[in-house]
Design a protein around this motif. Structure first.
Motif, PDB file in Angstrom:
ATOM      1  N   UNK A  21     -43.355 -38.473 -26.459  1.00  0.00           N
ATOM      2  CA  UNK A  21     -42.238 -37.787 -25.794  1.00  0.00           C
ATOM      3  C   UNK A  21     -41.994 -36.380 -26.313  1.00  0.00           C
ATOM      4  N   UNK A  22     -42.380 -36.108 -27.552  1.00  0.00           N
ATOM      5  CA  UNK A  22     -42.052 -34.827 -28.163  1.00  0.00           C
ATOM      6  C   UNK A  22     -42.579 -33.639 -27.375  1.00  0.00           C
ATOM      7  N   UNK A  23     -41.675 -32.712 -27.029  1.00  0.00           N
ATOM      8  CA  UNK A  23     -42.053 -31.490 -26.323  1.00  0.00           C
ATOM      9  C   UNK A  23     -42.397 -31.657 -24.863  1.00  0.00           C
ATOM     10  N   UNK A  24     -42.242 -32.868 -24.324  1.00  0.00           N
ATOM     11  CA  UNK A  24     -42.638 -33.103 -22.931  1.00  0.00           C
ATOM     12  C   UNK A  24     -41.476 -33.493 -22.036  1.00  0.00           C
ATOM     13  N   UNK A  25     -40.280 -33.592 -22.604  1.00  0.00           N
ATOM     14  CA  UNK A  25     -39.131 -34.058 -21.836  1.00  0.00           C
ATOM     15  C   UNK A  25     -38.039 -33.005 -21.846  1.00  0.00           C
ATOM     16  N   UNK A  26     -37.552 -32.670 -20.659  1.00  0.00           N
ATOM     17  CA  UNK A  26     -36.445 -31.726 -20.533  1.00  0.00           C
ATOM     18  C   UNK A  26     -35.713 -32.008 -19.237  1.00  0.00           C
ATOM     19  N   UNK A  27     -34.399 -31.818 -19.252  1.00  0.00           N
ATOM     20  CA  UNK A  27     -33.595 -32.064 -18.060  1.00  0.00           C
ATOM     21  C   UNK A  27     -33.735 -30.948 -17.044  1.00  0.00           C
ATOM     22  N   UNK A  28     -33.332 -31.244 -15.818  1.00  0.00           N
ATOM     23  CA  UNK A  28     -33.412 -30.254 -14.747  1.00  0.00           C
ATOM     24  C   UNK A  28     -32.055 -29.968 -14.137  1.00  0.00           C
ATOM     25  N   UNK A  29     -31.938 -30.143 -12.823  1.00  0.00           N
ATOM     26  CA  UNK A  29     -30.716 -29.825 -12.094  1.00  0.00           C
ATOM     27  C   UNK A  29     -29.569 -30.720 -12.541  1.00  0.00           C
ATOM     28  N   UNK A  30     -28.502 -30.119 -13.032  1.00  0.00           N
ATOM     29  CA  UNK A  30     -27.349 -30.888 -13.496  1.00  0.00           C
ATOM     30  C   UNK A  30     -26.658 -31.563 -12.320  1.00  0.00           C
ATOM     31  N   UNK A  31     -26.243 -32.813 -12.528  1.00  0.00           N
ATOM     32  CA  UNK A  31     -25.466 -33.521 -11.517  1.00  0.00           C
ATOM     33  C   UNK A  31     -26.275 -34.221 -10.449  1.00  0.00           C
ATOM     34  N   UNK A  40     -42.185 -38.105 -14.960  1.00  0.00           N
ATOM     35  CA  UNK A  40     -42.819 -37.833 -16.249  1.00  0.00           C
ATOM     36  C   UNK A  40     -42.657 -39.015 -17.197  1.00  0.00           C
ATOM     37  N   UNK A  41     -41.472 -39.592 -17.232  1.00  0.00           N
ATOM     38  CA  UNK A  41     -41.238 -40.775 -18.064  1.00  0.00           C
ATOM     39  C   UNK A  41     -42.181 -41.907 -17.674  1.00  0.00           C
ATOM     40  N   UNK A  42     -42.414 -42.047 -16.369  1.00  0.00           N
ATOM     41  CA  UNK A  42     -43.352 -43.056 -15.906  1.00  0.00           C
ATOM     42  C   UNK A  42     -44.783 -42.729 -16.284  1.00  0.00           C
ATOM     43  N   UNK A  79     -31.146 -35.841 -24.313  1.00  0.00           N
ATOM     44  CA  UNK A  79     -30.145 -36.755 -23.770  1.00  0.00           C
ATOM     45  C   UNK A  79     -30.379 -36.994 -22.285  1.00  0.00           C
ATOM     46  N   UNK A  80     -30.818 -35.953 -21.560  1.00  0.00           N
ATOM     47  CA  UNK A  80     -31.082 -36.116 -20.135  1.00  0.00           C
ATOM     48  C   UNK A  80     -32.215 -37.104 -19.893  1.00  0.00           C
ATOM     49  N   UNK A  81     -33.272 -36.977 -20.672  1.00  0.00           N
ATOM     50  CA  UNK A  81     -34.403 -37.893 -20.522  1.00  0.00           C
ATOM     51  C   UNK A  81     -34.001 -39.311 -20.895  1.00  0.00           C
ATOM     52  N   UNK A 201     -25.737 -37.359 -17.261  1.00  0.00           N
ATOM     53  CA  UNK A 201     -26.523 -37.873 -16.148  1.00  0.00           C
ATOM     54  C   UNK A 201     -25.719 -37.784 -14.856  1.00  0.00           C
ATOM     55  N   UNK A 202     -26.402 -37.834 -13.697  1.00  0.00           N
ATOM     56  CA  UNK A 202     -25.711 -37.727 -12.414  1.00  0.00           C
ATOM     57  C   UNK A 202     -24.859 -38.949 -12.114  1.00  0.00           C
ATOM     58  N   UNK A 203     -23.700 -38.719 -11.531  1.00  0.00           N
ATOM     59  CA  UNK A 203     -22.758 -39.777 -11.168  1.00  0.00           C
ATOM     60  C   UNK A 203     -22.215 -39.458  -9.778  1.00  0.00           C
ATOM     61  N   UNK A 204     -22.013 -40.494  -8.964  1.00  0.00           N
ATOM     62  CA  UNK A 204     -21.531 -40.237  -7.615  1.00  0.00           C
ATOM     63  C   UNK A 204     -20.758 -41.390  -7.012  1.00  0.00           C
ATOM     64  N   UNK A 205     -20.376 -41.203  -5.754  1.00  0.00           N
ATOM     65  CA  UNK A 205     -19.651 -42.191  -4.964  1.00  0.00           C
ATOM     66  C   UNK A 205     -20.582 -42.742  -3.894  1.00  0.00           C
ATOM     67  N   UNK A 206     -20.430 -44.027  -3.558  1.00  0.00           N
ATOM     68  CA  UNK A 206     -21.190 -44.659  -2.484  1.00  0.00           C
ATOM     69  C   UNK A 206     -20.230 -45.238  -1.457  1.00  0.00           C
TER      70      UNK A 206
END
Length: 381
Positions: A21-31, A40-42, A79-81, A201-206
């Motif tokens: 995982x080192x150096x290969x994981x980073x978050x993207x679009x917030x929310x 990538x995790x897969x 934390x995002x990953x 992490x993203x959170x929403x309504x359904x």
């Protein structure tokens, strides 16, 4: 493995996760769900570790401990990953645990590969801590069901491909009238919106407007969905504590480096006894949290006194998340103003650690679970 020492295989697994995982994981679009990150995790094979699989992994019967080691290690990197990974497990584990062979074959390989995003849809506006008060309705419709109502504060909503949804199938029956369903995200009548939250992490309504699912979508037995939820949370709550431990470890590591390098009055900050003692207190609290998490995970894997597992899982989640908040806050204090600058690692951790004391059961709920298990449900509310 004992409560005090990881086995050689488990230590090797931690090294493997850190190396992969080192150096290969980073978050993207917030929310919003970062599908590139999930993929990538897969691709890295990390999602297999959610259920006791993967290269150099401990045996499959050590699923809870492996999950904790996986989350703790990745939390120190991103934390995002970490949340992207954990939500894949939380959303899909009920399918693996209680779904038909057809559901498992359809969804679990896609979740593990990162192709499909999963979500766990339990909470409602009027049923957060009191999950037995769910009002989302599931009504019979021929050989299937129609789902009507709303879910709120759902991680990965509204972008997930598959939701584990808990709905009311028997009115006025409390926890005994809830059923779990696997609901595809593209189901007709299902819509939602993202919410702006203080969370890594993203959170929403359904919104469910007569969403139809077949009989095969039921996870486990009709009116027994609450047990599906609790079995899932018993496994994942200690790992929320592991996430907290990983975040706290990252904060403490950064702070130890800072006090060694930062000079005040011509000497390293670490040379001040008050600072050194504060570091010692933070490290001791962190180790206590880690051991409580490992103990709960080991007991889950070994099947030791299963009637006490809800208490152990709740204790691990409660203590570790509360401790992490205190540790990160203490680390910010030792850094001073620099840690409050937007983009600083400690500023990031300070924001992200707060949500852990709320989701998958707030700290107050964990205390109630512990008390009920110790004293008896008839004496507590």
């Amino acid at each position: 493995m004992t409560a005090f020492r990881l086995s050689a295989e488990q230590q090797e697994y931690v090294r493997w996760v850190r190396e992969v995982a080192g150096g290969k994981l980073a978050g993207g679009q917030a929310g919003r769900v970062d599908r590139g990150l999930v993929r990538t995790l897969g691709d890295l094979g990390l999602l297999r570790g959610l259920f006791g699989g993967g290269p150099d992994a401990p045996p499959a019967d050590a699923a809870a401990m492996q999950l904790c080691l996986l989350r703790e290690t990745i939390a120190q990197i991103s934390a995002e990953a970490e949340t992207a990974l954990a939500l894949q497990g939380l959303g899909s584990y009920p399918i693996l645990q209680s779904g038909s062979p057809e559901l498992v074959e359809r969804w679990i390989p896609r979740v593990i590969s990162g192709e499909a995003v999963a979500a766990f849809a339990l909470t409602e506006a009027g049923a957060g801590s009191d999950a037995a008060a769910l009002s989302l309705r599931a009504e019979r419709d021929g050989d299937g069901w129609l789902l009507t109502g709303e879910k709120l504060w759902i991680s990965n909503a509204p972008d997930a491909d598959i939701y584990t949804v808990f709905a009311r199938t028997t009115p006025d029956a409390g926890a005994r009238g809830v059923t779990a369903f696997a609901v595809p995200g593209d189901s007709p009548g299902l819509s939602g919106e993202p919410l702006e939250m203080l969370s890594p992490h993203p959170i929403g309504r359904l919104v469910f407007d007569g969403v139809r699912v077949g009989a095969g979508a039921v996870l486990g037995e009709v009116d027994r969905g609450f047990a599906v939820a609790m079995r899932t949370l018993d496994l994942f709550r200690p790992s929320v504590g592991a996430f907290a431990v990983g975040m706290a470890q990252a904060a403490l590591d950064a702070t130890i480096a800072h006090v060694r390098e930062r000079h005040v009055y011509g000497a390293p900050l670490a040379g001040q006894q008050a600072v050194a003692h504060r570091i010692a207190d933070l490290a001791t609290e962190l180790e206590a949290a880690r051991l409580l998490v490992y103990s709960a995970a080991a007991a889950y894997d070994e099947g030791v006194e299963p009637d006490r597992q809800p208490r152990r899982s709740a204790m691990a989640k409660l203590y570790a998340t509360e401790a992490a908040q205190r540790i990160v806050d203490g680390c910010v204090q030792l850094h001073g103003a620099a840690a409050l600058q937007r983009g600083h690692p400690l500023e990031h951790l300070y924001r992200d650690v707060r949500a852990l004391r709320i989701y998958e059961g707030a700290s107050e709920v964990q205390r109630s679970l512990i008390a009920r298990n110790l004293i008896g449900r008839e004496y507590t509310r």
